[in-house]
Write a protein that holds these residues in place. Structure first.
Motif, PDB file in Angstrom:
ATOM      1  N   MET A  59     -17.660   9.331 -29.590  1.00 57.45           N
ATOM      2  CA  MET A  59     -16.667   8.485 -30.434  1.00 57.45           C
ATOM      3  C   MET A  59     -15.556   9.175 -31.015  1.00 57.45           C
ATOM      4  O   MET A  59     -14.594   8.760 -31.158  1.00 57.45           O
ATOM      5  N   SER A  60     -15.854  10.664 -31.206  1.00 55.33           N
ATOM      6  CA  SER A  60     -14.896  11.448 -31.848  1.00 55.33           C
ATOM      7  C   SER A  60     -13.696  11.581 -30.593  1.00 55.33           C
ATOM      8  O   SER A  60     -12.436  11.575 -31.046  1.00 55.33           O
ATOM      9  N   ILE A  61     -14.053  11.525 -29.493  1.00 56.09           N
ATOM     10  CA  ILE A  61     -12.990  11.757 -28.268  1.00 56.09           C
ATOM     11  C   ILE A  61     -12.482  10.465 -28.179  1.00 56.09           C
ATOM     12  O   ILE A  61     -11.118  10.310 -28.003  1.00 56.09           O
ATOM     13  N   ILE A  62     -13.069   9.252 -28.290  1.00 56.48           N
ATOM     14  CA  ILE A  62     -12.731   8.033 -27.894  1.00 56.48           C
ATOM     15  C   ILE A  62     -11.588   7.701 -29.034  1.00 56.48           C
ATOM     16  O   ILE A  62     -10.681   6.930 -28.847  1.00 56.48           O
ATOM     17  N   SER A  63     -11.886   7.967 -30.213  1.00 54.78           N
ATOM     18  CA  SER A  63     -10.966   7.673 -31.352  1.00 54.78           C
ATOM     19  C   SER A  63      -9.520   8.538 -31.176  1.00 54.78           C
ATOM     20  O   SER A  63      -8.563   7.956 -31.837  1.00 54.78           O
TER      21      SER A  63
END
Length: 82
Positions: A59-63
């Motif tokens: 999720m840190s990458i997707i954000s």
């Protein structure tokens, strides 16, 4: 039409692909052969149940906005050189 069943290992492979390549849902879906909406659902919902730590990393990458992720992909390909 029969609904496809995806294993937990498949979901983890999707997540690992995103982490290793900074891929978008669309790129991941093309790589693994699953619909974009399925990849999104796997990452947002199922992955949290399977591995909360991996979910947080993905999720840190997707954000990150996709244009910035493309630059990150290029930097990884070029060995970090700008």
């Amino acid at each position: 039409m029969k609904k496809a069943r995806y294993s937990d290992d498949f979901v983890v492979r999707e997540a690992e692909h995103i982490l290793s390549t900074y891929a978008t849902y669309k790129q991941t879906s093309q790589t693994v052969g699953a619909p974009i909406s399925t990849v999104g659902w796997h990452i947002k919902r199922r992955l949290y149940r399977i591995d909360p730590c991996l979910h947080q990393q993905v999720m840190s990458i997707i954000s990150i906005p996709w244009r910035q992720r493309i630059k990150m992909q290029e930097q990884d390909i070029n060995g970090g050189d700008q």
